[in-house]
Design an enzyme around this catalytic site. Structure first.
Site, PDB file in Angstrom:
ATOM      1  N   HIS A 145       0.831  -1.200   0.000  1.00 14.24           N
ATOM      2  CA  HIS A 145       0.000   0.000   0.000  1.00 14.24           C
ATOM      3  C   HIS A 145       0.869   1.255   0.000  1.00 14.24           C
ATOM      4  CE1 HIS A 145      -3.347  -2.661   1.159  1.00 14.24           C
ATOM      5  NE2 HIS A 145      -4.134  -1.700   0.703  1.00 14.24           N
ATOM      6  N   LYS A 149      -0.615   4.952   4.416  1.00 13.36           N
ATOM      7  CA  LYS A 149      -1.514   4.020   5.120  1.00 13.36           C
ATOM      8  C   LYS A 149      -1.015   3.810   6.550  1.00 13.36           C
ATOM      9  CE  LYS A 149      -3.826  -0.460   4.807  1.00 13.36           C
ATOM     10  NZ  LYS A 149      -5.141   0.116   5.147  1.00 13.36           N
TER      11      LYS A 149
HETATM   12  P1  NAD Z   1      -7.421   9.637   4.550  1.00 14.09           P
HETATM   13  O1  NAD Z   1      -6.513   9.895   5.703  1.00 14.09           O
HETATM   14  O2  NAD Z   1      -7.065  10.154   3.195  1.00 14.09           O
HETATM   15  O3  NAD Z   1      -8.882  10.243   4.893  1.00 14.09           O
HETATM   16  C1  NAD Z   1      -9.501  10.086   6.143  1.00 14.09           C
HETATM   17  C2  NAD Z   1     -10.574  11.158   6.258  1.00 14.09           C
HETATM   18  O4  NAD Z   1     -11.361  10.882   7.421  1.00 14.09           O
HETATM   19  C3  NAD Z   1      -9.997  12.564   6.429  1.00 14.09           C
HETATM   20  O5  NAD Z   1     -10.756  13.487   5.667  1.00 14.09           O
HETATM   21  C4  NAD Z   1     -10.173  12.812   7.921  1.00 14.09           C
HETATM   22  O6  NAD Z   1     -10.260  14.201   8.238  1.00 14.09           O
HETATM   23  C5  NAD Z   1     -11.499  12.092   8.137  1.00 14.09           C
HETATM   24  N1  NAD Z   1     -11.799  11.809   9.540  1.00 14.09           N
HETATM   25  C6  NAD Z   1     -10.977  11.279  10.481  1.00 14.09           C
HETATM   26  N2  NAD Z   1     -11.624  11.225  11.650  1.00 14.09           N
HETATM   27  C7  NAD Z   1     -12.873  11.723  11.443  1.00 14.09           C
HETATM   28  C8  NAD Z   1     -14.001  11.932  12.272  1.00 14.09           C
HETATM   29  N3  NAD Z   1     -13.940  11.680  13.576  1.00 14.09           N
HETATM   30  N4  NAD Z   1     -15.142  12.426  11.710  1.00 14.09           N
HETATM   31  C9  NAD Z   1     -15.190  12.738  10.411  1.00 14.09           C
HETATM   32  N5  NAD Z   1     -14.134  12.574   9.562  1.00 14.09           N
HETATM   33  C10 NAD Z   1     -12.999  12.067  10.093  1.00 14.09           C
HETATM   34  O7  NAD Z   1      -7.635   8.069   4.523  1.00 14.09           O
HETATM   35  P2  NAD Z   1      -8.129   7.140   3.297  1.00 14.09           P
HETATM   36  O8  NAD Z   1      -6.974   6.696   2.474  1.00 14.09           O
HETATM   37  O9  NAD Z   1      -9.293   7.800   2.629  1.00 14.09           O
HETATM   38  O10 NAD Z   1      -8.623   5.852   4.105  1.00 14.09           O
HETATM   39  C11 NAD Z   1      -9.597   5.952   5.112  1.00 14.09           C
HETATM   40  C12 NAD Z   1      -9.875   4.566   5.675  1.00 14.09           C
HETATM   41  O11 NAD Z   1     -10.476   3.742   4.667  1.00 14.09           O
HETATM   42  C13 NAD Z   1      -8.607   3.810   6.122  1.00 14.09           C
HETATM   43  O12 NAD Z   1      -8.931   3.052   7.279  1.00 14.09           O
HETATM   44  C14 NAD Z   1      -8.338   2.885   4.941  1.00 14.09           C
HETATM   45  O13 NAD Z   1      -7.591   1.730   5.307  1.00 14.09           O
HETATM   46  C15 NAD Z   1      -9.744   2.527   4.553  1.00 14.09           C
HETATM   47  N6  NAD Z   1      -9.930   2.005   3.181  1.00 14.09           N
HETATM   48  C16 NAD Z   1     -10.821   0.981   3.043  1.00 14.09           C
HETATM   49  C17 NAD Z   1     -11.103   0.493   1.795  1.00 14.09           C
HETATM   50  C18 NAD Z   1     -12.154  -0.588   1.662  1.00 14.09           C
HETATM   51  O14 NAD Z   1     -12.457  -1.031   0.540  1.00 14.09           O
HETATM   52  N7  NAD Z   1     -12.754  -1.041   2.778  1.00 14.09           N
HETATM   53  C19 NAD Z   1     -10.462   1.008   0.671  1.00 14.09           C
HETATM   54  C20 NAD Z   1      -9.553   2.061   0.828  1.00 14.09           C
HETATM   55  C21 NAD Z   1      -9.290   2.566   2.095  1.00 14.09           C
END
Ligand code: NAD
Length: 272
Positions: A145, A149
């Site tokens: 990744h 991450k």
């Molecule tokens: P990122 O850091 O780019 O974005 C996270 C967002 O969440 C940010 O905008 C942050 O401000 C916001 N956030 C954090 N705490 C918050 C809260 N209390 N209330 C509202 N917003 C809040 O991260 P990302 O790359 O977008 O990934 C996010 C999550 O999704 C990670 O856990 C990642 O592993 C997961 N993910 C899952 C899949 C899937 O298919 N299940 C795919 C990709 C990423």
């Protein structure tokens, strides 16, 4: 729907995927107060805001790709609104999962460590391979990744490793090997290894290896755009609204046969 984390990579991808679709409407977008995009427009008539209660009240379902702390806090609020949820955050611990279980008592929620069709099919193939090959074939899962991450191993790698264990009929926690360092001796029979690589902008790559005596089977998935997760999450959201309360996964949404996998989706006990 209410999209959490519009400033984040996945929140942005979900908003992009919803653009121009007639079956979904973005009613709200909610982020942390310190997120850079607060106040900026994210969809027609919608700006990124910080009040989760208003966002939940305005929507039928929310989509959450944030952080374990964010997922827990919003799920607690959502239980009061009996709001349907699609949750993709990974690295969730036991306390986070317990909050999601509480929400699932009053609302339909879809929780998946990976929303892509390909990965959910891969889980079934891995289960089948593990069952056919048995523990004599050494199983290893390797995931790659992007450098930002936070959690490791990835939620998807854990789902794949659990599918291997389920195919063999063994308890994953008794055979897992998440780290190797130092003079640890030869590989233990029946061990299931998981390794993580971090770097650059890799969206997500997973390979399940099965090492036989003089042959090797590799089953791989490569994501080249976050759009696949976003489209899967939108599909889960439209599916969830109208379902009875309960906890569902992508196999339910996609109508794929069960029995292949039963991992604790998104669980990561190794910490951030
Ligand atoms: P990122 O850091 O780019 O974005 C996270 C967002 O969440 C940010 O905008 C942050 O401000 C916001 N956030 C954090 N705490 C918050 C809260 N209390 N209330 C509202 N917003 C809040 O991260 P990302 O790359 O977008 O990934 C996010 C999550 O999704 C990670 O856990 C990642 O592993 C997961 N993910 C899952 C899949 C899937 O298919 N299940 C795919 C990709 C990423």
């Amino acid at each position: 729907m209410c999209v959490l984390g519009p400033s984040g990579r996945m929140g942005r991808a979900v908003l992009d995927a919803a653009l121009g679709r007639s079956d979904v409407e973005i009613a709200a977008a909610v982020d942390r107060s310190d997120a850079h995009g607060i106040g900026a427009p994210v969809a027609a008539g919608v700006v990124a805001a910080t009040d989760i209660a208003t966002g939940l009240a305005a929507s039928d379902v929310y989509i959450d790709f944030t952080s374990p702390a964010g997922t827990r806090a919003v799920a607690e609020a959502a239980a009061r609104y009996r709001r349907a949820a699609v949750i993709g955050t990974t690295g969730l611990g036991a306390a986070d999962q317990a909050v999601l279980d509480q929400l699932a008592r009053v609302a339909p929620i879809v929780v998946a460590g990976n929303f892509s069709l390909g990965v959910n099919l891969l889980l079934g193939l891995v289960h089948q391979a593990a069952r056919a090959l048995g523990p004599e074939w050494d199983a290893e899962v390797v995931e790659t990744h992007h450098r930002a991450k936070r959690d490791a191993p990835s939620g998807t790698a854990l789902m794949i490793a659990h599918a291997v264990a389920a195919g063999r009929g063994v308890d994953y926690d008794r055979v897992k090997r998440h780290t190797r360092d130092g003079d640890i001796g030869p590989r233990a029979p029946g061990e299931i290894g998981v390794s993580s690589i971090r770097g650059g902008d890799v969206i997500g790559e997973h390979t399940a290896y099965f090492f036989g005596g003089a042959e090797r089977l590799e089953i791989s998935h490569r994501a080249t755009s976050r759009a696949i997760f976003a489209v899967g999450a939108l599909r889960a959201a439209t599916w969830a609204v109208g379902q009875p309360p309960g906890r569902y996964d992508m196999l339910d949404v996609l109508g794929l046969s069960r029995g292949a996998v039963s991992p604790p989706v998104g669980v990561n006990t190794s910490g951030q």
